[in-house]
Scaffold this active site. Structure first.
Site, PDB file in Angstrom:
ATOM      1  N   SER A 106      24.172  75.600  67.978  1.00 10.47           N
ATOM      2  CA  SER A 106      24.410  74.850  69.214  1.00 10.47           C
ATOM      3  C   SER A 106      25.759  74.131  69.189  1.00 10.47           C
ATOM      4  O   SER A 106      26.241  73.736  68.132  1.00 10.47           O
ATOM      5  CB  SER A 106      23.319  73.792  69.419  1.00 10.47           C
ATOM      6  N   GLU A 115      12.698  81.376  64.568  1.00  5.36           N
ATOM      7  CA  GLU A 115      12.601  79.922  64.687  1.00  5.36           C
ATOM      8  C   GLU A 115      11.421  79.548  65.583  1.00  5.36           C
ATOM      9  O   GLU A 115      10.658  78.639  65.279  1.00  5.36           O
ATOM     10  CB  GLU A 115      13.885  79.329  65.272  1.00  5.36           C
TER      11      GLU A 115
END
Lengths: 357, 392
Positions: free
Chosen positions: B114, B229
């Site tokens: 991110s 994830e």
């Protein structure tokens, strides 16, 4: 080994589902459901095909008592297809509930399309027989009974203050069967009256109570599976519709407001199928998983039917489209065999989360 | 392989390396070499090619004998995300180098995905990697990196070709966190603590041998990581009433004076939801090892987040006056994070992140709608044009 058994069971279950699904597409296509005049004949055709053609009569009755000795998971597989087709049938009330119940209390059969004479809203563990046997005779009435046909009537009764299971033929003198205008036309309800009817008591005390509870619990598990099938039909019908219908120059399915609702519904239906499957396959944890599944599957089925009606727009409001039959069945089945809230209360006791007060 | 066979293998490991007299890391390395680290992984890679759920048998046998574990909570990114990605896309040399110390916990991993301008729209990363001889030079800023202060390596997505289409210009790397150009700064969050970091990358040098997959294949590799994830976050394998439902059920049991009928029905609904989510996770764990996570697995994560948020709100309401207190707002950098740790206020606030981290629930619903149900994709003005010509 365990895995091989599971895989074989999965393959068999898939084959059974396909057989039932193909039969229902032929015998009870969606177009046949909306002609309410023919529903009774349709029910007989569906059950004849299930019992005789596919050979599921006595599915859950032990082999030693002349049945097939099948598993509840087999019944759940069939029920899922009945729900998907919204097909009228006495499979849940007779093959899953009343037939094996009779076997449980030692009745020799034949079981036919037996029917447990209780209100269709009766939850497992909450059955209080109100019919009293006095000198071998029973008088009284039971409203909103599902599954009444020409098979034997199985009566929860009390004898000398003890719960008992009794049986009487549907055409015995003093038996009155009054069809009810049911909200769910695919599962007819009947008011049963008994006027000095001579019954045969099959079991009393613990054995009777256990057989009644186990029967209602089996039916609750099968109903959860049925609700998963019903919800799946509603979801896939809605997805198909929004893939074709255009407004404002766009497919309805391209609007994120609808995409998110359908994705959420897919998650719900997937969860419901996990819950129903767990309840049908467990051997050690039936009560907890049955009530968990009934609570969840009842609400998911109704939600799926409501989303279907909304996203189909005006089409969903017509009599011609079968979506309303799914909505009505889902709505009635919300209360059937116990409301979701009743099942959550039952569950609370089982997992030691006591209610307030 | 039967449970008895697995127990036999565990017993053999224990006999050759008695936990009482064996160094912790030596035992863990031997466990890896015996294929008993994660039996769902391939032979030679710490596994036996069985299903993930078979590990339960091994772990129970080893735990009963007092064997050490690899402290999985301290390296969840490494175990849950880096490892499956390395196994799928890494070269044999890369897997040999990284996997054993990753599993034993000798090397902790973090994730550099991110960025301030690339959250849900992860493919929009602007951290650049340019080739200088056989070394990549990386510049940019990453955010929401948990464990960066302890990590030896990071999995990194960077833009190697800004003139390519957005998803085509990305490449996936292993980034050494000890490079002098890596600057890790704690990022304080609503709970008061800094579980995450901002990571500034200035002329970080990464040898081309640490590239995972082909140049331009970064998006595909990252997608595999993210699917893992979501399974890891929504995953399970735990007994009934573990996790948040266990905490709140216990609060209900120990506070009879606070019970109210409406709260009871909410609790029972959530109990059922949590139990079904647990059963669904079991279904995933029983899946054969060759089935890779897909868009359908996102459902578990969406459900997990919803249940956690509803349960924690219920707990605060149930506790009344006690629900109005908070344990501690002191800024700290926790070594490991437990969603169920600390007090009810912390649990409520931390659960807010569950529907954001690892793909927001909204993005995951889009994913399910498009990839599972086949509904039309969202309008994408950035599609089909070079990344450096799109409005950012």
């Amino acid at each position: 080994m365990e895995r091989e058994r599971t895989m074989t069971a999965t393959a068999e279950s898939t084959a059974l589902a396909e057989t039932v699904r193909r039969m229902l597409e032929r015998v009870a296509p969606a177009t046949s459901l909306v002609h309410e005049d023919g529903l009774d004949a349709l029910l007989r055709r569906v059950d004849a095909a299930l019992d005789d053609e596919i050979g599921l009569a006595g599915l859950l009755v032990p082999e030693s008592q002349g049945g097939l000795g099948g598993e509840l998971s087999d019944a759940a597989t069939v029920a899922t297809e009945l729900g998907r087709a919204c097909a009228p049938s006495r499979f849940v009330t007779a093959t899953v509930l009343a037939g094996p119940l009779l076997a449980d209390v030692g009745h020799a059969g034949p079981f036919g399309a037996a029917c447990l004479v209780v209100p269709w809203g009766t939850a497992p563990g909450e059955l209080l027989p109100r019919l009293v046997v006095v000198d071998g005779l029973v008088s009284g009435s039971v409203r909103s009974v599902a599954g009444v046909g020409d098979g034997p009537l199985v009566l929860p009764v009390t004898v000398d203050g003890e719960t008992a299971v009794a049986i009487v033929s549907a055409d015995a003198p003093g038996v009155g069967l009054a069809p009810v205008t049911s909200l769910d036309t695919t599962r007819p309800l009947t008011d049963v009256t008994l006027d000095g009817v001579a019954v045969q008591v099959l079991a009393t005390g613990r054995r009777a109570v256990d057989a009644l509870d186990a029967g209602l619990e089996r039916a609750a598990v099968a109903l959860a599976a049925e609700q998963v099938g019903l919800a799946s039909w509603c979801l896939s019908t809605t997805v198909d519709h929004v893939q074709q219908r255009r407004q404002f120059g766009r497919l309805l399915g391209s609007f994120q407001a609808l995409k998110h609702r359908l994705a959420t519904l897919w998650i719900e239906v997937d969860s419901a199928s996990v819950a129903a499957e767990a309840a049908a396959t467990t051997t050690s944890d039936r009560a907890v998983l049955a009530s968990a599944a009934q609570s969840m599957c009842s609400e998911v089925a109704l939600h799926a039917a409501e989303e279907c009606i909304q996203m189909l727009g005006g089409i969903g409001m017509t009599w011609e489209h079968p979506a309303h039959l799914y909505l009505k069945r889902a709505l009635v089945d919300l209360n059937a065999l116990g409301t979701p809230e009743q099942h959550r209360r039952r569950l609370a006791t089982l997992v030691d989360l006591p209610p307030a007060g | 392989m039967s449970a008895a066979d697995l127990e036999h293998l565990a017993a053999r490991l224990l006999a050759a390396h008695p936990p009482a007299s064996t160094d912790r890391l030596d035992f863990l390395r031997a466990q890896y070499d015996a294929g008993l680290a994660w039996v769902g992984k391939p032979v030679g890679r710490g596994g036996l090619g069985l299903t993930v759920s078979d590990q339960v048998v091994v772990d129970a046998a080893l735990r009963a004998a007092g064997a050490p574990d690899n402290d999985p909570a301290a390296n969840s990114i490494g175990l849950g995300m880096a490892a499956p990605t390395l196994l799928r896309y890494g070269t044999p040399d890369q897997v040999d180098r990284f996997l054993p110390p990753l599993w034993t916990g000798e090397e902790i991993w973090c994730q550099l995905f991110s960025e301030p301008g690339a959250g849900s729209d992860l493919a929009n990363v602007s951290t650049s990697a340019t080739l200088d001889g056989d070394t990549w030079v990386v510049n940019g800023q990453k955010v929401w990196t948990s464990g960066a202060q302890n990590a030896r390596f990071a999995i990194l997505v960077a833009r190697t070709d800004p003139s390519a289409f957005k998803h085509a210009g990305l490449t996936y790397f292993v980034c050494p966190m000890d490079d002098p150009g890596v600057d890790v700064r704690p990022l304080r969050q609503i709970t008061g603590e800094a579980e995450f970091n901002e990571v500034f990358l200035t002329d970080v040098r990464i040898p081309d041998s640490l590239r995972i997959g082909a140049v331009g294949q970064g998006w595909e590799v990252a997608t595999a990581t993210l699917n893992n994830e979501r399974v890891a976050i929504g995953g399970g394998g735990a007994p009934r009433e573990s996790g948040m439902i266990g905490v709140v059920a216990q609060a209900w049991r120990s506070h009879p004076e606070r019970r109210r009928p409406v709260l009871h029905d909410r609790l029972m609904r959530l109990w059922i939801d949590a139990e079904v989510a647990r059963l669904a996770a079991e279904r995933v764990r029983r899946r054969p090892a060759h089935v890779t996570p897909g868009p359908g697995d996102s459902a578990a994560k969406v459900t997990f987040a919803r249940i956690a948020q509803q349960l924690t709100a219920l707990e605060v309401e149930l506790l009344g006056d006690d629900g109005m207190r908070y344990d501690d707002w002191t800024m700290r950098r926790p070594e490991r994070v437990s969603f169920t740790g600390r007090g009810p206020g912390y649990r409520y606030l931390r659960a807010k992140g569950n529907s954001i981290e690892g793909g927001t629930s909204e993005v995951l619903l889009n994913l399910i709608a498009e990839r599972v149900l086949g509904l039309p994709a969202e309008h994408r003005p950035d599609k089909g044009i070079p990344w450096n010509e799109s409005a950012r």
